[in-house]
Design a protein around this motif. Structure first.
Motif, PDB file in Angstrom:
ATOM      1  N   ALA A  31       0.743  -1.312   0.173  1.00 48.15           N
ATOM      2  CA  ALA A  31       0.171  -0.011   0.089  1.00 48.15           C
ATOM      3  C   ALA A  31       0.850   1.318  -0.174  1.00 48.15           C
ATOM      4  CB  ALA A  31      -0.945   0.047   1.167  1.00 48.15           C
ATOM      5  N   ALA A  32       2.058   1.109   0.745  1.00 48.27           N
ATOM      6  CA  ALA A  32       2.985   2.447   0.754  1.00 48.27           C
ATOM      7  C   ALA A  32       3.665   2.601  -0.725  1.00 48.27           C
ATOM      8  CB  ALA A  32       4.033   2.160   1.778  1.00 48.27           C
ATOM      9  N   VAL A  33       3.829   1.439  -1.254  1.00 45.19           N
ATOM     10  CA  VAL A  33       4.359   1.563  -2.700  1.00 45.19           C
ATOM     11  C   VAL A  33       3.567   2.204  -3.683  1.00 45.19           C
ATOM     12  CG1 VAL A  33       5.345   0.143  -4.610  1.00 45.19           C
ATOM     13  CG2 VAL A  33       6.353  -0.382  -2.371  1.00 45.19           C
ATOM     14  N   GLU A  34       2.234   1.697  -3.495  1.00 53.73           N
ATOM     15  CA  GLU A  34       1.196   2.162  -4.365  1.00 53.73           C
ATOM     16  C   GLU A  34       0.941   3.654  -4.022  1.00 53.73           C
ATOM     17  OE1 GLU A  34      -3.636   1.406  -4.512  1.00 53.73           O
ATOM     18  OE2 GLU A  34      -2.369  -0.592  -4.457  1.00 53.73           O
ATOM     19  N   ALA A  35       1.172   4.113  -2.974  1.00 53.60           N
ATOM     20  CA  ALA A  35       1.253   5.495  -2.645  1.00 53.60           C
ATOM     21  C   ALA A  35       2.303   6.494  -2.970  1.00 53.60           C
ATOM     22  CB  ALA A  35       0.846   5.644  -0.872  1.00 53.60           C
ATOM     23  N   GLY A  36       3.324   5.755  -3.507  1.00 52.71           N
ATOM     24  CA  GLY A  36       4.471   6.473  -4.057  1.00 52.71           C
ATOM     25  C   GLY A  36       5.897   6.117  -3.286  1.00 52.71           C
ATOM     26  N   ALA A  37       5.877   5.031  -2.319  1.00 53.97           N
ATOM     27  CA  ALA A  37       7.004   4.841  -1.696  1.00 53.97           C
ATOM     28  C   ALA A  37       7.989   3.709  -2.549  1.00 53.97           C
ATOM     29  CB  ALA A  37       6.968   4.360  -0.413  1.00 53.97           C
ATOM     30  N   GLU A  38       9.345   3.930  -2.382  1.00 54.20           N
ATOM     31  CA  GLU A  38      10.108   2.910  -3.017  1.00 54.20           C
ATOM     32  C   GLU A  38      10.578   2.108  -1.474  1.00 54.20           C
ATOM     33  OE1 GLU A  38      13.536   4.917  -4.936  1.00 54.20           O
ATOM     34  OE2 GLU A  38      12.121   5.887  -6.396  1.00 54.20           O
ATOM     35  N   ALA A  39      10.414   0.793  -1.546  1.00 53.22           N
ATOM     36  CA  ALA A  39      10.537  -0.193  -0.534  1.00 53.22           C
ATOM     37  C   ALA A  39      11.876  -0.877  -0.553  1.00 53.22           C
ATOM     38  CB  ALA A  39       9.430  -0.825  -0.203  1.00 53.22           C
ATOM     39  N   GLU A  40      12.503  -1.121   0.332  1.00 50.44           N
ATOM     40  CA  GLU A  40      13.746  -2.037   0.745  1.00 50.44           C
ATOM     41  C   GLU A  40      13.358  -2.671   1.953  1.00 50.44           C
ATOM     42  OE1 GLU A  40      18.516  -1.783   1.038  1.00 50.44           O
ATOM     43  OE2 GLU A  40      17.229   0.123   0.897  1.00 50.44           O
ATOM     44  N   PHE A  41      13.349  -4.176   1.754  1.00 52.28           N
ATOM     45  CA  PHE A  41      12.898  -4.918   2.871  1.00 52.28           C
ATOM     46  C   PHE A  41      13.959  -5.796   3.680  1.00 52.28           C
ATOM     47  CE2 PHE A  41       9.399  -5.261   0.243  1.00 52.28           C
ATOM     48  CZ  PHE A  41       8.091  -5.168   1.108  1.00 52.28           C
ATOM     49  N   PHE A  42      13.756  -5.838   4.839  1.00 54.84           N
ATOM     50  CA  PHE A  42      14.953  -6.720   5.929  1.00 54.84           C
ATOM     51  C   PHE A  42      13.891  -7.628   6.624  1.00 54.84           C
ATOM     52  CE2 PHE A  42      17.016  -2.850   4.731  1.00 54.84           C
ATOM     53  CZ  PHE A  42      18.311  -3.248   4.490  1.00 54.84           C
ATOM     54  N   VAL A  43      13.984  -8.645   6.216  1.00 51.83           N
ATOM     55  CA  VAL A  43      12.891  -9.746   6.858  1.00 51.83           C
ATOM     56  C   VAL A  43      13.510 -11.226   7.012  1.00 51.83           C
ATOM     57  CG1 VAL A  43      11.046  -8.662   5.756  1.00 51.83           C
ATOM     58  CG2 VAL A  43      12.000 -10.409   4.657  1.00 51.83           C
ATOM     59  N   GLY A  44      13.182 -11.869   7.865  1.00 51.47           N
ATOM     60  CA  GLY A  44      13.382 -13.157   8.346  1.00 51.47           C
ATOM     61  C   GLY A  44      15.081 -13.290   8.436  1.00 51.47           C
ATOM     62  N   GLU A  45      15.600 -14.239   7.715  1.00 50.58           N
ATOM     63  CA  GLU A  45      16.947 -14.516   7.684  1.00 50.58           C
ATOM     64  C   GLU A  45      17.900 -13.396   7.771  1.00 50.58           C
ATOM     65  OE1 GLU A  45      18.903 -17.034   8.513  1.00 50.58           O
ATOM     66  OE2 GLU A  45      16.997 -18.353   8.658  1.00 50.58           O
ATOM     67  N   GLN A  46      17.452 -12.119   6.945  1.00 46.69           N
ATOM     68  CA  GLN A  46      18.076 -10.855   6.840  1.00 46.69           C
ATOM     69  C   GLN A  46      18.236 -10.290   8.159  1.00 46.69           C
ATOM     70  OE1 GLN A  46      15.779  -9.447   3.997  1.00 46.69           O
ATOM     71  NE2 GLN A  46      17.481  -8.554   2.902  1.00 46.69           N
ATOM     72  N   LEU A  47      17.682 -10.390   9.094  1.00 50.68           N
ATOM     73  CA  LEU A  47      17.609 -10.100  10.515  1.00 50.68           C
ATOM     74  C   LEU A  47      18.435 -10.930  11.390  1.00 50.68           C
ATOM     75  CD1 LEU A  47      14.009  -8.628  10.765  1.00 50.68           C
ATOM     76  CD2 LEU A  47      15.965  -7.548  10.224  1.00 50.68           C
ATOM     77  N   ARG A  48      18.612 -12.037  11.147  1.00 47.97           N
ATOM     78  CA  ARG A  48      19.565 -12.729  11.890  1.00 47.97           C
ATOM     79  C   ARG A  48      20.978 -12.102  12.023  1.00 47.97           C
ATOM     80  NH1 ARG A  48      19.344 -18.581  13.134  1.00 47.97           N
ATOM     81  NH2 ARG A  48      17.714 -18.844  11.453  1.00 47.97           N
ATOM     82  N   LEU A  49      21.003 -11.048  12.844  1.00 51.26           N
ATOM     83  CA  LEU A  49      22.091 -10.081  13.238  1.00 51.26           C
ATOM     84  C   LEU A  49      23.023 -10.804  14.393  1.00 51.26           C
ATOM     85  CD1 LEU A  49      20.521  -6.907  12.633  1.00 51.26           C
ATOM     86  CD2 LEU A  49      21.640  -8.177  11.050  1.00 51.26           C
ATOM     87  N   PRO A  50      24.211 -10.450  14.728  1.00 53.96           N
ATOM     88  CA  PRO A  50      24.845 -10.944  15.738  1.00 53.96           C
ATOM     89  C   PRO A  50      24.088 -10.347  16.919  1.00 53.96           C
ATOM     90  CG  PRO A  50      26.519 -10.308  14.030  1.00 53.96           C
ATOM     91  CD  PRO A  50      25.079 -10.006  13.693  1.00 53.96           C
ATOM     92  N   LEU A  51      24.279 -10.579  17.932  1.00 55.34           N
ATOM     93  CA  LEU A  51      23.516  -9.777  19.445  1.00 55.34           C
ATOM     94  C   LEU A  51      24.316  -8.591  19.617  1.00 55.34           C
ATOM     95  CD1 LEU A  51      21.839 -10.321  21.580  1.00 55.34           C
ATOM     96  CD2 LEU A  51      23.538 -11.313  23.046  1.00 55.34           C
ATOM     97  N   TYR A  52      23.560  -7.486  19.520  1.00 56.47           N
ATOM     98  CA  TYR A  52      23.953  -6.121  19.773  1.00 56.47           C
ATOM     99  C   TYR A  52      24.810  -6.179  20.929  1.00 56.47           C
ATOM    100  CZ  TYR A  52      24.238  -1.178  20.552  1.00 56.47           C
ATOM    101  OH  TYR A  52      24.647   0.186  20.836  1.00 56.47           O
TER     102      TYR A  52
END
Length: 192
Positions: A31-52
């Protein structure tokens, strides 16, 4: 004017099959893209980051990519599954890395519009996750949209018809994020 949007969320689930949280995030992002946004995703495995670790300045590639995207962003959509009455550790750990943005010209999430989504099996958990996300966004100087969305236990087809109440809320929030970010960007020269 195009809005740069970063969509963060989901959980580590079965490969090739997005979680309900990721499905909700993708619905709002569409819906945001339909309203004119360009999106970049960080989901699932991409969020498997080292413990901060605040005492370390070492950042892996995934973490640097996430932080660079947030630095460029006008808006964010953040979706978390409800784990024990709060956001998941996966999402909280990713958000903890935003501490690295503290010295930026727009520190943390300042001047960014943020849509928040809580997802869970019942009514309490996702509402608590949504509240937690909104509190975190406030603490990071972001501006949560007036509409936050709870995706509860009711059977919901997030990819189907627009008559579904939850899907309609996700669509409305996605549009809000893009519209408010555009208005904020237009007002930035006036605000100094």
């Amino acid at each position: 004017m195009s809005v740069r949007l970063v969509a963060i969320g989901g959980s580590i689930g079965r490969p090739g099959r997005p979680s309900r949280t990721e499905a909700a995030l993708r619905r709002a992002t569409a819906a945001a893209v339909e309203a004119g946004a360009e999106a970049e995703f960080f989901v699932g495995e991409q969020l498997r980051l080292p413990l901060y670790d605040p005492s370390s300045t070492v950042r892996d590639t995934r973490t640097r990519d996430l932080l660079d995207a947030v630095r460029r962003a006008d808006a964010l959509l953040i979706a978390s599954p409800a784990y024990h009455g709060a956001v998941s550790g996966l999402i909280k750990n990713a958000l903890d890395y935003f501490e690295d943005l503290r010295e930026d010209c727009r520190p943390y999430l300042e001047q960014r519009v943020v849509g928040c989504i809580g997802v869970g099996a019942g009514p309490q958990g996702p509402a608590a996750a949504l509240r937690s996300l909104r509190d975190i966004v406030h603490a990071l100087r972001g501006w949560p949209t007036p509409l936050g969305v709870v995706v509860g236990a009711a059977p919901t087809d997030l990819s189907g018809g627009r008559d579904d109440r939850t899907a309609a809320q996700l669509d409305a929030m996605g549009s809000e994020v893009a519209d408010f970010a555009r208005m904020r960007s237009a007002a930035r020269p006036l605000l100094g």
